[in-house]
Scaffold this motif. Structure first.
Motif, short mmCIF file in Angstrom:
data_model
loop_
_atom_site.label_atom_id
_atom_site.label_comp_id
_atom_site.label_asym_id
_atom_site.label_seq_id
_atom_site.Cartn_x
_atom_site.Cartn_y
_atom_site.Cartn_z
N THR A 297 122.21 61.74 117.79
CA THR A 297 122.20 60.94 118.96
C THR A 297 121.01 60.91 119.68
O THR A 297 120.58 60.02 120.59
N THR A 302 123.89 66.98 127.48
CA THR A 302 124.75 66.01 128.16
C THR A 302 124.22 65.18 129.13
O THR A 302 124.83 64.49 129.93
N ARG A 304 121.23 62.41 130.84
CA ARG A 304 120.85 60.89 130.26
C ARG A 304 119.31 60.67 129.81
O ARG A 304 118.93 59.71 129.94
N ASN A 331 121.44 54.26 122.25
CA ASN A 331 122.41 55.26 123.13
C ASN A 331 121.86 55.39 124.63
O ASN A 331 122.75 55.60 125.53
N THR A 334 123.73 52.45 126.71
CA THR A 334 125.07 52.66 126.54
C THR A 334 125.73 53.90 127.36
O THR A 334 126.73 54.17 127.37
N CYS A 335 124.79 55.08 127.47
CA CYS A 335 125.19 56.40 128.07
C CYS A 335 125.77 56.01 129.23
O CYS A 335 125.46 55.21 130.09
N PRO A 336 127.02 56.73 129.58
CA PRO A 336 127.24 58.11 128.82
C PRO A 336 128.09 57.99 127.57
O PRO A 336 128.13 58.88 126.68
N GLU A 337 128.11 56.89 127.03
CA GLU A 337 128.78 56.62 125.73
C GLU A 337 127.68 56.57 124.72
O GLU A 337 126.72 55.52 124.89
N VAL A 338 127.70 57.50 123.95
CA VAL A 338 126.63 57.46 122.69
C VAL A 338 127.36 57.36 121.40
O VAL A 338 128.39 57.97 121.11
N ALA A 339 126.57 56.91 120.47
CA ALA A 339 126.90 57.08 119.20
C ALA A 339 126.26 58.01 118.30
O ALA A 339 125.17 58.42 118.54
#
Length: 475
Positions: A297, A302, A304, A331, A334-339
């Motif tokens: 990632t 955790t 940003r 990432n 789109t944080c806090p959603e990450v791929a």
């Protein structure tokens, strides 16, 4: 504009990228494509390491060395010739084409909106706050660190600093030096040492280790070392003492001593993290002050904050920096959603002659679960035709299912052979799968066939039946 600490900022964005090299530029494009507002912060916007001091100028010097070497070896083909190396002309071409490559990068940077580019140095004041050296501050939803790396110059060489070169300085010379001692037999050291030697510079290489070009496989490293030693002195397992001498430096080692005009340091490239004040970024740091991160990632814990390219020291290569920049940029947007992203098959290539490469996983030599087969290039047909004999390819496969796991090689055009293996590894192929595709004759690729057949036998896989054309060629 107010940050989480209640302070105000002069600038704000969804994603701030620190560093406009390969990784930073890729991160900016990726974050922007994901719909984020971005700021790209760099003190100079002078182009990438690859174009300025890395990939491209070094290959220009290597190509010049190839030309001189080809003339010297022409007698093998019945052609009489002697090279006359014009050092100033060699370096003028390096400068001219290097500047052209750099301009291509800076032109692309110039196409970015002015509002996106911030010419300044940045440091953290808080996890979501950067302070610039022009006095302004930036509030960011996420930050990508893409500050790259720089050549190491250990303090032990301070006394001879006026004679020291790195790849950052070498390509600024107007003429070739008369003699150069190279400290470091890693990829950069051996590439530049061989190129300079082929151009008539007196060169010697020193390294306290026992491997060359960073090769993990001892047998392949030893093979390459023997081939390089035919062209220049290679002193492994030694750490010379360096002292100032009239007109340059004097090195002493193992009871020997010799003077050189310049000293080329190729002893590593630490990340450019000093001055970022990472202690205020809210991320965990190791004992060297380097952020911990998830390689799939590029996220630091955790937080940003993301880190990409040479700055994270994971895979310091251009194609990896570009890939990591894209991952980190997306990432961060789109944080806090990450791929989680699948990474490329590991692939390292050194442009010595012969070239050296490692692809995939290089196993412990005593790993019982891995079968190994070798393909020597000291009497291979196409290599003999071209007068490029010498080399060794080692191929690895799992005994359990026959799938290839990696390859280590030094051979003519090893870069092309390594791409062959990278494709096979990405596709999950076995040696039997590779033997099912055509091998043109005569090529360097067909030199791999005996090793692939041996791997089939070692892993219990059926060797594909010989085709009529194979039988006719006696392969």
């Amino acid at each position: 504009m107010t940050d989480r600490l209640g302070g105000t900022a002069d600038l704000s964005c969804d994603v701030a990228i620190i560093g406009a090299g390969t990784a930073g530029l890729a991160a900016q494009r990726s974050a922007s494509a994901a719909g984020a507002s971005t700021l790209l912060i760099d003190p100079a916007f002078g182009g990438t390491t690859c174009a300025n001091t890395g990939c491209m100028p070094s290959k220009l010097l290597i190509s010049a060395g190839d030309a001189a070497h080809g003339v010297r070896e022409a007698d093998t083909f019945g052609i009489r010739a002697t090279p006359e190396v014009d050092g100033r002309a060699v370096m003028a071409r390096v400068h001219r084409l290097r500047d052209r490559f750099v301009k291509g990068v800076t032109d692309s940077i110039a196409e970015l909106p002015d509002a996106v580019k911030i010419t300044a140095r940045a440091r953290f004041a808080a996890p979501d706050r950067l302070v610039l050296d022009d006095g302004r501050s930036v509030m960011a939803g996420a930050v990508v660190i893409a500050t790259g790396s720089s050549p190491a110059i250990p303090r032990a060489f301070d006394a001879v600093s006026d004679a020291v070169l790195t790849n950052a300085y070498l390509f600024e010379l107007d003429d070739l030096p008369r003699s150069v001692a190279v400290i470091g037999a890693g990829p950069i050291g051996v590439e530049l040492a061989q190129a300079l030697a082929r151009l008539g510079v007196e060169v010697a290489v020193f390294d306290k280790g026992d491997r060359v070009a960073g090769l993990q496989d001892a047998e392949v490293s030893q093979t390459l070392a023997k081939l390089l030693a035919k062209e220049l002195p290679l002193h492994l397992g030694t750490e010379p003492e360096v002292a100032r001498a009239e007109g340059g430096v004097r090195l002493s080692w193992d009871g020997q001593s010799k003077s050189f005009e310049r000293l080329l340091l190729a002893v590593g490239r630490p990340p450019n993290l000093d001055g970022l004040d990472l202690g205020k970024a809210g991320i965990a740091l190791d004992e060297h002050g380097t952020p911990g991160f998830d390689p799939e990632t590029l996220r630091c814990g955790t937080s940003r904050v993301f880190i990409a390219g040479d700055a994270n020291q994971d895979r310091p290569l251009l194609h990896e920096a570009s890939h990591e920049g894209r991952i980190a940029g997306q990432n961060a947007a789109t944080c806090p959603e990450v791929a989680r992203f699948s990474r490329h098959v590991p692939f390292v290539l050194t442009f010595t002659r012969p070239e050296a490469a490692e692809v995939g996983h290089i196993p412990d030599p005593d790993d019982p679960d891995i079968a190994v087969a070798s393909a020597p290039y000291d009497d291979q047909g196409k290599a003999r035709v071209e007068h490029r004999l010498g080399g060794l390819c080692r191929i690895y496969a799992r005994r359990s299912d026959g799938r290839l796991t990696g390859a280590s090689l030094c051979a003519p055009d090893a870069g092309h052979l390594a791409h062959f293996f990278a494709l096979a590894l990405e596709a999950g192929m076995g040696a039997n799968d590779l033997l099912s595709v055509p091998f043109y004759h005569p090529t360097l690729e067909e030199g791999l066939k005996p090793a692939l057949r041996a791997l089939c036998k070692a892993t219990g896989r059926k060797v594909p039946a010989l085709r009529e054309d194979d039988a006719l060629r006696g392969l």
